[in-house]
Scaffold this motif. Sequence first.
Motif, PDB file in Angstrom:
ATOM      1  N   ARG A 263      14.166 -18.662   5.591  1.00 26.25           N
ATOM      2  CA  ARG A 263      15.221 -19.582   6.054  1.00 26.25           C
ATOM      3  C   ARG A 263      15.749 -19.151   7.419  1.00 26.25           C
ATOM      4  O   ARG A 263      16.025 -19.997   8.294  1.00 26.25           O
ATOM      5  CB  ARG A 263      16.344 -19.626   5.021  1.00 26.25           C
ATOM      6  N   GLN A 264      15.890 -17.826   7.611  1.00 19.80           N
ATOM      7  CA  GLN A 264      16.362 -17.334   8.892  1.00 19.80           C
ATOM      8  C   GLN A 264      15.364 -17.668   9.998  1.00 19.80           C
ATOM      9  O   GLN A 264      15.746 -18.083  11.098  1.00 19.80           O
ATOM     10  CB  GLN A 264      16.584 -15.813   8.811  1.00 19.80           C
ATOM     11  N   ARG A 265      14.069 -17.501   9.698  1.00 22.20           N
ATOM     12  CA  ARG A 265      13.062 -17.822  10.705  1.00 22.20           C
ATOM     13  C   ARG A 265      13.055 -19.307  11.034  1.00 22.20           C
ATOM     14  O   ARG A 265      12.869 -19.688  12.190  1.00 22.20           O
ATOM     15  CB  ARG A 265      11.678 -17.392  10.207  1.00 22.20           C
ATOM     16  N   ALA A 266      13.242 -20.138  10.012  1.00 21.85           N
ATOM     17  CA  ALA A 266      13.285 -21.578  10.260  1.00 21.85           C
ATOM     18  C   ALA A 266      14.448 -21.930  11.187  1.00 21.85           C
ATOM     19  O   ALA A 266      14.307 -22.751  12.099  1.00 21.85           O
ATOM     20  CB  ALA A 266      13.401 -22.330   8.941  1.00 21.85           C
ATOM     21  N   ALA A 267      15.597 -21.282  10.939  1.00 23.25           N
ATOM     22  CA  ALA A 267      16.756 -21.533  11.801  1.00 23.25           C
ATOM     23  C   ALA A 267      16.481 -21.053  13.225  1.00 23.25           C
ATOM     24  O   ALA A 267      16.839 -21.717  14.203  1.00 23.25           O
ATOM     25  CB  ALA A 267      17.991 -20.840  11.234  1.00 23.25           C
TER      26      ALA A 267
END
Length: 435
Positions: A200-204
């Motif tokens: 999720r952090q990478r997607a953000a």
Amino acid sequence: MKRRWLPSQWPADAAGRKNMALLVQLRWIAIAGQVATILFAHFVMDIRLPIAPMLVVAGVAAAVNIASFAVLRRRTDVAHQETFLSLLFDVLTLTALLYLSGGATNPFLSLYLLQVGLGALLLGQWAVWGIVLLSGTCAGLLSFFYRPLDLSEALEGHLFDLHIIGTWICLTMIAVLLVLFMGRVTRNLQAREAYLAELRQRAAEEEHIVRMGLLASGAAHELGTPLSQIAVVLGDWRHMPEITGHPALVEEVGEMQAAVQRCKAIVTGILLSSGEARGEAPTVTGVRDFVEGIARDWRAANPGNPLRCDFGPHDYPRIVADPVIRQAIFNLLDNAREAGATYIDMLVGRDSASLNIAVRDNGGGFSQEMLADFGKPYRSSKGKQGGGLGLFLVVNVVRKLGGSVSASNGAHGGAMVVLRLPFAAVGMEETSNGE
């Protein structure tokens, strides 16, 4: 492609596979315990059990376990349905053994609770209720249908005492197995949650990159027109008699023209990095030419800042000179200069799978907080608004290519950042060739 094996490299369904592996281990423990209990009760306690059928049940469980282990070795994921079927098999195996050894009068009837507990931890709501329904049904049927225990005369009057001892042993075993097993399962699930949180952090972060790319591309288009106008005006000035008669003005106009050309090159680089290459094909070149070209351009833009290149004793394949990689290395060199470095080294090496480029300097180095948050946006030691985006872009550019970036401080001060670029992404050849 290899990344850190923290949560970073955790496959999406690795927790399911690891939990199934734990179930296989638990079944081996159960099989060993069942066989030992059967033999002890029959030959030591003189409780006449149907040895052959009970050992057949244990043998079937062992065969299923061997097959499960063989399948797990070839699999990287295990679905919830497979875990559900595995627990159903364990419930049926336990039912068969209890049927042959006294049914509901057997104190080991409580082992159904172990299967229910594991189901509650590993399965979804519908599946765990399926385990509860099957366990309850089997336990109820064992109250009416079972093979009675054939006790010797010496044990006839001590059945209740045997039941109490068996119940104590069963509950203790369930408690120990649940603590050991559930602790390991919980760690597996926590690791998967950490992996999903990182995704999720990478997607953000990638959404952030897209937005910055759109802004940069738009700004580059907007800057292109005024820069071209300034270049035309400066060209006209250079030929005006009022300018040509003053050497100092001619020199200043030349410096302004060089600065405008530098700005136009930066704008072109932004457009190239955004995928707007104006029709140019990617350049195929040697590693040495590519790196020395970067060093030459950086020295021209930063006169007075020494930069040394070291290629080591290696041969390198030819590579695709992606302008995105060039800009990433430029960012590292600019960061080293802004950190107060009086010398900068670019060290180039390779291994069997990747091209490694390190930027080493004698500047202030990274703080421990910076190393812990390396590559995250807006983490900077410069104390200015918007800082930290250079390293953030470097990390994400290299990660998109399947590589990795690591940072460290030198033993005698300064910092070093290493880019590992897989030849599968940037190389034209996979074997070592001279340039």
